[in-house]
Write a protein that holds these residues in place. Structure first.
Motif, PDB file in Angstrom:
ATOM      1  N   GLU A 168      12.793 -43.682 -52.929  1.00 52.40           N
ATOM      2  CA  GLU A 168      11.644 -43.123 -53.661  1.00 52.40           C
ATOM      3  C   GLU A 168      10.420 -42.936 -52.766  1.00 52.40           C
ATOM      4  O   GLU A 168       9.844 -41.838 -52.728  1.00 52.40           O
ATOM      5  CB  GLU A 168      11.322 -44.007 -54.870  1.00 52.40           C
ATOM      6  N   ARG A 172       8.855 -39.363 -51.708  1.00 52.21           N
ATOM      7  CA  ARG A 172       7.454 -39.126 -52.069  1.00 52.21           C
ATOM      8  C   ARG A 172       6.657 -38.666 -50.849  1.00 52.21           C
ATOM      9  O   ARG A 172       5.868 -37.710 -50.923  1.00 52.21           O
ATOM     10  CB  ARG A 172       6.839 -40.392 -52.657  1.00 52.21           C
ATOM     11  N   ARG A 173       6.890 -39.336 -49.711  1.00 50.50           N
ATOM     12  CA  ARG A 173       6.164 -38.965 -48.489  1.00 50.50           C
ATOM     13  C   ARG A 173       6.539 -37.562 -48.035  1.00 50.50           C
ATOM     14  O   ARG A 173       5.670 -36.764 -47.650  1.00 50.50           O
ATOM     15  CB  ARG A 173       6.469 -39.983 -47.386  1.00 50.50           C
ATOM     16  N   SER A 175       7.668 -35.187 -49.958  1.00 55.86           N
ATOM     17  CA  SER A 175       7.150 -34.255 -50.952  1.00 55.86           C
ATOM     18  C   SER A 175       5.672 -33.985 -50.734  1.00 55.86           C
ATOM     19  O   SER A 175       5.207 -32.836 -50.828  1.00 55.86           O
ATOM     20  CB  SER A 175       7.383 -34.821 -52.355  1.00 55.86           C
ATOM     21  N   GLU A 176       4.931 -35.036 -50.429  1.00 53.63           N
ATOM     22  CA  GLU A 176       3.494 -34.864 -50.183  1.00 53.63           C
ATOM     23  C   GLU A 176       3.248 -34.009 -48.942  1.00 53.63           C
ATOM     24  O   GLU A 176       2.345 -33.163 -48.921  1.00 53.63           O
ATOM     25  CB  GLU A 176       2.839 -36.233 -50.034  1.00 53.63           C
ATOM     26  N   ALA A 177       4.061 -34.227 -47.896  1.00 50.74           N
ATOM     27  CA  ALA A 177       3.911 -33.426 -46.680  1.00 50.74           C
ATOM     28  C   ALA A 177       4.238 -31.963 -46.962  1.00 50.74           C
ATOM     29  O   ALA A 177       3.552 -31.054 -46.476  1.00 50.74           O
ATOM     30  CB  ALA A 177       4.816 -33.975 -45.580  1.00 50.74           C
ATOM     31  N   ARG A 178       5.287 -31.734 -47.738  1.00 50.87           N
ATOM     32  CA  ARG A 178       5.672 -30.364 -48.065  1.00 50.87           C
ATOM     33  C   ARG A 178       4.607 -29.687 -48.922  1.00 50.87           C
ATOM     34  O   ARG A 178       4.278 -28.505 -48.716  1.00 50.87           O
ATOM     35  CB  ARG A 178       7.011 -30.380 -48.809  1.00 50.87           C
ATOM     36  N   SER A 179       4.058 -30.421 -49.869  1.00 42.69           N
ATOM     37  CA  SER A 179       2.998 -29.868 -50.709  1.00 42.69           C
ATOM     38  C   SER A 179       1.785 -29.487 -49.872  1.00 42.69           C
ATOM     39  O   SER A 179       1.144 -28.460 -50.115  1.00 42.69           O
ATOM     40  CB  SER A 179       2.599 -30.882 -51.782  1.00 42.69           C
ATOM     41  N   ALA A 180       1.486 -30.327 -48.871  1.00 43.63           N
ATOM     42  CA  ALA A 180       0.361 -30.009 -47.982  1.00 43.63           C
ATOM     43  C   ALA A 180       0.653 -28.747 -47.180  1.00 43.63           C
ATOM     44  O   ALA A 180      -0.220 -27.894 -46.996  1.00 43.63           O
ATOM     45  CB  ALA A 180       0.089 -31.190 -47.054  1.00 43.63           C
ATOM     46  N   ASP A 181       1.901 -28.599 -46.700  1.00 45.10           N
ATOM     47  CA  ASP A 181       2.275 -27.396 -45.952  1.00 45.10           C
ATOM     48  C   ASP A 181       2.114 -26.146 -46.813  1.00 45.10           C
ATOM     49  O   ASP A 181       1.692 -25.093 -46.338  1.00 45.10           O
ATOM     50  CB  ASP A 181       3.727 -27.487 -45.481  1.00 45.10           C
ATOM     51  N   ASP A 185      -1.758 -29.057 -52.324  1.00 48.89           N
ATOM     52  CA  ASP A 185      -2.653 -30.208 -52.465  1.00 48.89           C
ATOM     53  C   ASP A 185      -4.115 -29.799 -52.491  1.00 48.89           C
ATOM     54  O   ASP A 185      -5.008 -30.637 -52.448  1.00 48.89           O
ATOM     55  CB  ASP A 185      -2.415 -31.195 -51.318  1.00 48.89           C
TER      56      ASP A 185
END
Length: 316
Positions: A168, A172-173, A175-181, A185
């Motif tokens: 998890e 999550r990490r 996913s957050e990196a991908r969202s930033a790319d 975010d």
């Protein structure tokens, strides 16, 4: 109805986490679920010191560096994961003492992979990373015996990896990196560099510069990869093979006429293509298309037409 997720123990946000298991147990895979900056790997430090992660002669120096970095991280109260196979009891005690000097909790995570699998995984490793079977057996036996003594060594908590939920936080990490790319975010994200990273990798991004306004690619968008005086010119194609696919071409010399005044392009599918273009290995690629001479098929057809015309003239 979706079944509720099982409850797993929570690891402290900041602690010393020591992974314990034989070579091939999967400690490095587990360690990768934490941010790379938090992981101290004996293999990685051997690589830093000797340029060879498998250089056993560098183990002592790597261990010294590991202890130094650990001490500094513990003083800063930073979460730190130790990924090293040769963690005998005296070494583990030294690690625990470093954490306790700075009031940091200590966690032992036992990676109890079956011995047969640990041994089998050695086959796929390079020679300097392959651990002899008898050594793996010794390490596995030591891991089993250590389970009962870890509390006495000073560890606050001991867990088997199967009892932890590392998937998890890892997802999550990512996913957050991908969202930033993607800019999801609220930031700018990679924007028009997203496709560049997907094709050529993130390392090329600092060298990439779009050259908007250039007309060398027939109206398609042009970019440049430059380092010092060396550079490559690329074109973003938005209708590859007439199928609507996206891709890149890299500019190469015209293979048909060294004095050609047009532009010749070869497909660039990966970072390897860029290396081959820079070193001249794409100069005669079969898929080169020149804006003046066309492709090899066009040139061959033109030559065939000229030959046919000459033969017809001779017959006449």
């Amino acid at each position: 109805m979706t079944a509720p997720m099982p409850q797993y123990p929570e690891l402290p946000d900041n602690a010393l986490i020591v992974l314990i298991g034989a070579s091939g147990a999967g400690k490095t895979t587990l360690a990768s679920t934490w941010p790379a900056s938090q992981v101290l790997s004996l293999d990685g430090l051997r690589g830093v010191i000797s340029d060879d992660p498998g250089c056993q002669d560098a183990t002592g120096d790597a261990a010294d560096v590991l202890k130094l970095i650990l001490e500094r991280r513990m003083a800063r109260k930073l979460n730190t994961v130790i990924d090293a196979t040769n963690l005998e009891q005296p070494v583990r005690v030294d690690l625990v003492m470093a954490a306790k000097r700075h009031g940091m909790p200590t966690i032992a995570v036992i990676v109890a992979t079956p011995l047969s699998l640990c041994i089998a995984r050695q086959d796929g490793r390079p020679d300097n990373r392959r651990v002899p079977e008898d050594t793996v057996r010794t390490q596995h036996k030591a891991m089993v015996h250590s389970v009962q003594s870890l509390r006495a060594e000073g560890f606050n908590e001991t867990f088997f990896v199967g009892g932890l939920n590392r998937l998890e936080p890892y997802l999550r990490r990512l996913s957050e990196a991908r969202s930033a790319d993607l800019g999801l975010d609220g930031g700018d994200g990679l924007g028009d560099l997203l496709l560049v990273r997907r094709v050529f990798g993130p390392e090329i991004l600092p060298l990439w510069q779009w050259k908007d306004g250039s007309d060398v690619a027939g109206g398609d968008r042009v970019a440049e990869i430059r380092l010092g005086q060396l550079y490559l010119t690329l074109a973003l194609r938005t209708d590859v093979d007439g199928e609507g696919d996206y891709g890149f071409d890299v500019m190469v010399p015209c293979p048909f006429d060294p004095e050609c005044g047009g532009y010749a392009w070869a497909p660039a599918w990966s970072i390897g293509c860029l290396h081959r273009a820079l070193t001249g290995q794409l100069d005669n690629h079969e898929d080169i298309v020149c804006t003046v001479h066309g492709s090899f098929d066009d040139v061959d057809q033109e030559a065939d037409d000229h030959a046919a015309q000459a033969l017809e003239a001779a017959r006449g």
